[in-house]
Design an enzyme around this catalytic site. Structure first.
Site, short mmCIF file in Angstrom:
data_model
loop_
_atom_site.label_atom_id
_atom_site.label_comp_id
_atom_site.label_asym_id
_atom_site.label_seq_id
_atom_site.Cartn_x
_atom_site.Cartn_y
_atom_site.Cartn_z
N ASP A 167 0.76 -1.22 0.03
CA ASP A 167 0.08 0.02 0.05
C ASP A 167 0.74 1.36 0.17
O ASP A 167 2.10 1.34 0.32
CB ASP A 167 -0.83 0.13 1.30
CG ASP A 167 -2.04 -0.98 1.25
OD1 ASP A 167 -1.99 -1.84 0.31
OD2 ASP A 167 -3.07 -0.92 2.14
N ASP A 168 -0.06 2.34 -0.51
CA ASP A 168 0.54 3.58 0.10
C ASP A 168 1.52 4.27 -1.02
O ASP A 168 2.05 5.45 -0.97
CB ASP A 168 1.19 3.91 1.49
CG ASP A 168 0.30 3.74 2.43
OD1 ASP A 168 -0.83 3.55 1.96
OD2 ASP A 168 0.45 3.77 3.66
N HIS A 222 -5.58 9.37 0.55
CA HIS A 222 -5.35 8.71 1.55
C HIS A 222 -6.40 9.18 2.68
O HIS A 222 -5.87 9.08 3.86
CB HIS A 222 -3.87 8.66 1.78
CG HIS A 222 -3.65 7.38 2.82
ND1 HIS A 222 -3.70 7.14 4.01
CD2 HIS A 222 -3.18 6.19 2.34
CE1 HIS A 222 -3.56 5.87 4.60
NE2 HIS A 222 -3.14 5.05 3.31
N HIS A 309 3.43 -2.28 3.17
CA HIS A 309 3.50 -0.88 2.70
C HIS A 309 4.74 -0.65 2.00
O HIS A 309 5.96 -1.05 2.33
CB HIS A 309 3.22 -0.12 3.70
CG HIS A 309 2.03 0.05 4.62
ND1 HIS A 309 1.82 -0.90 5.49
CD2 HIS A 309 0.85 0.79 4.51
CE1 HIS A 309 0.46 -1.05 6.00
NE2 HIS A 309 0.02 0.24 5.17
#
Ligand SMILES: [Zn+2]
Length: 357
Positions: A167-168, A222, A309
């Site tokens: 993620d991210d 986000h 992440h």
């Protein structure tokens, strides 16, 4: 008197013996009819003798070759003198004809055999060529299957699989290391990206697509969607999809909620399948590669979704161990969409998925 020739001749002979008229008669007899008769008689006899003699000689001459006899009989019908030559000619013709026929038959047989041999050879070569082509195609199919397996495009539903999710990102310093390792082991991953970042890292996002990874939605900025209204929830989702599609040409099919947070409004308004996880590495919190590795390898099972992440170097380090080890244990490293399909799930908008067991 004069009753028969014999008597007349006798009288002539008598007259000749008497002389005078007898001489003339005799000369007449000699130069006249009697001579001609005698000549005819002699000539006839001589001819017939000659003919007989002539006819009796050929057998002696031709007798040697055996076939002459029948030919001579034919010749006897009137061509007595032409007989031997004709027989020989006939024999020669017959021999020539027999030779010609034999030669022709032999040539035809040879041609037939050659044709048959050529047909058999052609059939054999065709069979061999077909076998070689089949073998070549089978080899090519196997090679392509292996290549597809290496690319992660073919998933075997009967074998265990795991979905690694990052993620991210995008975050090239970590993401490219992860993709390098996945390429080495034929694995795929899913990258849940923040829309506002993708424009800055277009090259990495394009690589994800090129190498068969799944590009996925993690909202535009986000924001925790459970704190947003309907319009912002929808905007966060759609703007992220637009940004990713603009960079790599692929519109995400799945999304992950920032922080995993949701409520009924979120579920009703993302209009996408929402992918949670069942293994939380807490990599964002520990920033420790070994702990991240342990959190995965200690409990991973078929159908798991692993949360990591992309922002942290430690996560990249952990991936260098996780990817080879899972592969060694027989897990297929697949994308979310691949695993859902392989496990028989149809991903539906508005629903949450935390594993595909
Ligand atoms: Zn996140």
């Amino acid at each position: 008197m004069g009753d028969s020739p014999g008597t007349a001749i006798a009288e002539g002979q008598v007259a000749r013996a008497e002389g005078g008229q007898a001489d003339s008669q005799a000369s007449g007899a000699e130069g006249g009819q009697p001579d001609s008769q005698a000549a005819v008689a002699e000539g006839g006899q001589a001819d017939s003798q000659t003919a007989v003699a002539g006819g009796s000689q050929p057998p002696a001459e031709v007798a040697g070759d055996g076939q002459g006899a029948s030919v001579i009989t034919v010749g006897g019908t009137g061509q007595q003198n032409a007989g031997p030559a004709a027989a020989q000619e006939e024999a020669e013709k017959a021999a020539q004809e027999a030779a010609r026929q034999a030669e022709e038959a032999a040539a035809q047989e040879a041609a037939r055999q050659a044709e048959e041999a050529a047909a058999q050879e052609a059939a054999r070569q065709a069979e061999e060529a077909a076998a070689q082509e089949a073998a070549r195609q089978a080899e090519e199919a196997a090679r392509q299957a292996a290549a597809q397996q290496a690319l992660g495009r073919t998933v075997d539903p009967s074998k265990p699989m795991v979905a690694l999710t990052y993620d991210d990102g995008p975050q090239p310093s970590v993401g490219n290391r992860i993709m390098d390792c996945l390429a080495q082991y034929g694995g795929k991953a899913t990258f849940f990206m923040v829309g506002e970042r993708v424009g800055s890292y277009a090259t990495e996002v394009k690589r994800m697509v090129a190498e068969g990874h799944e590009v996925a939605n993690h909202s535009m900025n986000h924001k925790y969607l459970q704190k947003q209204g309907v319009a912002e929830i929808q905007a966060q989702v759609s703007r992220c999809n637009d940004a990713i599609e603009a960079v790599c040409g692929v519109r995400p099919r799945v999304m992950r909620l920032p922080g995993g947070g949701y409520n009924s409004t979120v579920l009703a308004n993302t209009h996408m399948p929402m992918i949670q996880w069942n293994i939380d590495t807490l990599d964002w919190k520990t920033r420790n590669a070994q702990q991240t590795v342990n959190s995965v390898l200690g409990k991973v099972k078929d159908g798991d979704i692993i949360l990591m992440h992309e922002l942290y170097g430690a996560t990249g380090d952990a991936s260098m161990t996780i990817i080879p080890e899972l592969t060694k244990r027989g897990f297929q490293l697949v994308t979310i969409s691949e695993m859902a399909a392989a496990k028989g799930y149809s991903l539906e908008a508005g629903k949450l998925y935390s594993s595909f067991r």
